[in-house]
Design an enzyme around this catalytic site. Structure first.
Site, PDB file in Angstrom:
ATOM      1  N   GLY A 112       0.833  -1.207   0.000  1.00  0.00           N
ATOM      2  CA  GLY A 112       0.000   0.000   0.000  1.00  0.00           C
ATOM      3  C   GLY A 112       0.861   1.248   0.000  1.00  0.00           C
ATOM      4  O   GLY A 112       2.005   1.238  -0.482  1.00  0.00           O
ATOM      5  N   ILE A 136      -6.915  -3.108   1.542  1.00  0.00           N
ATOM      6  CA  ILE A 136      -8.374  -3.055   1.663  1.00  0.00           C
ATOM      7  C   ILE A 136      -8.847  -1.610   1.694  1.00  0.00           C
ATOM      8  O   ILE A 136      -9.988  -1.321   1.379  1.00  0.00           O
ATOM      9  CB  ILE A 136      -8.890  -3.801   2.915  1.00  0.00           C
ATOM     10  CG1 ILE A 136      -8.371  -3.163   4.206  1.00  0.00           C
ATOM     11  CG2 ILE A 136      -8.579  -5.273   2.844  1.00  0.00           C
ATOM     12  CD1 ILE A 136      -9.120  -3.625   5.448  1.00  0.00           C
ATOM     13  N   ASP A 137      -7.960  -0.678   2.079  1.00  0.00           N
ATOM     14  CA  ASP A 137      -8.396   0.708   2.317  1.00  0.00           C
ATOM     15  C   ASP A 137      -8.701   1.494   1.042  1.00  0.00           C
ATOM     16  O   ASP A 137      -9.353   2.539   1.091  1.00  0.00           O
ATOM     17  CB  ASP A 137      -7.314   1.472   3.096  1.00  0.00           C
ATOM     18  CG  ASP A 137      -7.186   0.987   4.524  1.00  0.00           C
ATOM     19  OD1 ASP A 137      -8.177   0.463   5.045  1.00  0.00           O
ATOM     20  OD2 ASP A 137      -6.102   1.138   5.108  1.00  0.00           O
ATOM     21  N   GLY A 180     -10.534   1.655   8.498  1.00  0.00           N
ATOM     22  CA  GLY A 180     -10.180   2.894   7.803  1.00  0.00           C
ATOM     23  C   GLY A 180      -9.777   3.951   8.817  1.00  0.00           C
ATOM     24  O   GLY A 180     -10.643   4.617   9.378  1.00  0.00           O
ATOM     25  N   GLN A 284     -12.287  -8.182   8.095  1.00  0.00           N
ATOM     26  CA  GLN A 284     -12.396  -7.452   6.821  1.00  0.00           C
ATOM     27  C   GLN A 284     -11.173  -7.680   5.921  1.00  0.00           C
ATOM     28  O   GLN A 284     -11.224  -7.410   4.729  1.00  0.00           O
ATOM     29  CB  GLN A 284     -12.568  -5.948   7.100  1.00  0.00           C
ATOM     30  CG  GLN A 284     -13.911  -5.634   7.736  1.00  0.00           C
ATOM     31  CD  GLN A 284     -13.937  -4.265   8.399  1.00  0.00           C
ATOM     32  OE1 GLN A 284     -14.340  -3.293   7.789  1.00  0.00           O
ATOM     33  NE2 GLN A 284     -13.504  -4.189   9.647  1.00  0.00           N
TER      34      GLN A 284
HETATM   35  O1  F6P Z   1      -4.149  -0.840   6.087  1.00  0.00           O
HETATM   36  C1  F6P Z   1      -5.168  -1.764   6.257  1.00  0.00           C
HETATM   37  C2  F6P Z   1      -5.738  -1.716   7.645  1.00  0.00           C
HETATM   38  O2  F6P Z   1      -6.536  -2.862   7.801  1.00  0.00           O
HETATM   39  C3  F6P Z   1      -6.517  -0.474   8.009  1.00  0.00           C
HETATM   40  O3  F6P Z   1      -7.814  -0.431   7.494  1.00  0.00           O
HETATM   41  C4  F6P Z   1      -6.496  -0.576   9.507  1.00  0.00           C
HETATM   42  O4  F6P Z   1      -6.713   0.698  10.060  1.00  0.00           O
HETATM   43  C5  F6P Z   1      -5.125  -1.095   9.794  1.00  0.00           C
HETATM   44  O5  F6P Z   1      -4.719  -1.770   8.627  1.00  0.00           O
HETATM   45  C6  F6P Z   1      -5.027  -2.051  10.945  1.00  0.00           C
HETATM   46  O6  F6P Z   1      -3.688  -2.335  11.145  1.00  0.00           O
HETATM   47  P1  F6P Z   1      -3.115  -3.579  11.964  1.00  0.00           P
HETATM   48  O7  F6P Z   1      -3.342  -4.810  11.140  1.00  0.00           O
HETATM   49  O8  F6P Z   1      -1.673  -3.267  12.126  1.00  0.00           O
HETATM   50  O9  F6P Z   1      -3.875  -3.650  13.238  1.00  0.00           O
END
Ligand code: F6P
Length: 378
Positions: A112, A136-137, A180, A284
């Site tokens: 990303g 996914i974002d 998000g 998700q």
């Molecule tokens: O970048 C994808 C994402 O799933 C975001 O939507 C979310 O805020 C973040 O990663 C969560 O991060 P982690 O997997 O480090 O908890």
């Protein structure tokens, strides 16, 4: 002989395996010379520490439908790239060394925003790099779509659908937190697809009074339940008035598990309603990719292979108006694709009565998304 290195970086998502399979299948099928593939384990960490394995045809069998990433992943923050590892290793030099030791012709990186910044840096350092737009974002600049996004929307929508039935049976208010932190593409799409009454996004600061008004109006109209879809990074109008630093401190000092719980508590305080929170969280990002993502990720992989066959590098594969195109890495690096509060989809949702919580307070800007002031050069 062509030698291709591959890695996946940052938060995983659906269809990463499908994208790598696309690269490999297209190269094996179309290259005139033999091709060797090397997979770096756990993102850039594998490239820094020289942890890789040679991949064979077998590795790519049966992975079209498999979620996650068979290479493993990790986050390697771009801002720490020039800080040595705990063992004192210079990260950029180590990555260059391992690339050169393997005699790679190219590195294909599925990642990303932050990961693409690092890809651009490596390209500037002289490596041949191609990026595949995963997350996914859907917040990657330069592409209309990232793979993983559609699969995530399906899961978040299913969550809202499932909550709908129980919310309506009990006449409850549900606050559903959708992934998000900085951008609200998933809650926007899933919120509309799932028929949410209120959608709160990081890009559109909300006034809680507006949320309460929706609940009360629905009560008066005889609708016993309300669905509030809230992004992880949704922000109140009051928080939006803070400086970036102070807002970050406020978030760091939060005592509740997350924003959905704060909003639920405010609704409970202000109404007599029964309120519940649902957080689908990392589901998700999990499970099999949806059909759309499988096709898109495959196309992305094939385009990367076309670049390799032509000896063309330094780009991210992208989707522009449903055409597969290439965008130079330096244009993508460091930029975020946010939801424009004035965009067609938001306006359409507003026209049909979905509240974004900004009635009467339109135009506030999340301090995290505010453009940073250029520091004067010394
Ligand atoms: O970048 C994808 C994402 O799933 C975001 O939507 C979310 O805020 C973040 O990663 C969560 O991060 P982690 O997997 O480090 O908890």
């Amino acid at each position: 002989m062509l030698r291709v290195g591959m890695l996946t970086s940052g938060g995983d998502c659906q269809a990463l395996n499908a994208a790598m399979r696309g690269v490999v299948k297209a190269l094996v099928h179309s290259s005139d010379e033999p091709v060797e593939f090397y997979g770096f384990e756990n993102g850039y960490q594998g490239m820094i520490y020289g942890k890789y394995r040679q991949l064979t045809g077998k590795d790519f069998q049966g992975i079209l439908t498999r979620g996650g990433t068979m290479l493993g992943t990790s986050r390697t923050p771009f801002k720490l790239l020039d800080e040595p590892t705990p063992e004192g290793i210079n990260k950029v030099e180590a990555m260059k060394d391992n690339y050169n030791k393997l005699g790679l012709d190219c590195l294909v990186m599925g990642g990303g925003n932050g990961s693409t910044k690092t890809a651009n840096r490596l390209h500037e350092e002289g490596l041949n790099v191609i990026a595949l737009p995963k997350t996914i974002d859907n917040d990657t600049w330069g592409t209309d779509m990232t793979f993983g996004f559609h699969s995530a929307i399906e899961i978040a929508t299913k969550c809202i659908d499932d909550i709908h039935t129980t919310a309506s049976s009990h006449g409850r208010v549900f606050v559903i937190e959708i992934m998000g932190h900085k951008v609200g593409w998933i809650p926007l799409y899933a919120g509309i697809a799932g028929g949410a009454d209120v959608i709160l996004l990081p890009e559109i600061p909300y006034d809680i009074n507006n949320v309460i008004k929706v609940i009360e109006k629905r009560d008066q109209a005889g609708s016993r339940f309300t669905i509030v879809a809230v992004a992880e990074g949704a922000i109140s109008i009051e928080e939006a008035s803070l400086k970036r630093k102070h807002y970050k401190e406020r978030i760091a000092a939060r005592t509740s598990p997350s924003i959905a719980y704060d909003i639920a508590a405010e609704i409970i305080n202000r109404t007599n309603r029964e309120v519940r929170v649902a957080v689908p969280g990392h589901t998700q990002r999990g499970g099999a990719p949806c059909a759309y993502d499988r096709v898109f990720a495959t196309q992305v992989g094939v385009e990367a292979a076309r670049g390799i066959l032509a000896g063309e590098y330094g780009f991210m594969v992208a989707d522009k108006d449903r055409q597969i195109v290439r965008v130079p890495l330096d244009i993508v690096a460091g930029r975020l694709k946010t939801v424009d509060p004035a965009c067609q989809l938001v306006q359409e949702a507003k026209l049909m009565g979905i509240s974004f919580g900004d009635e009467g307070v339109e135009g506030a800007i999340n301090p995290i998304l505010r453009p940073r002031k250029e520091k004067p050069k010394k």
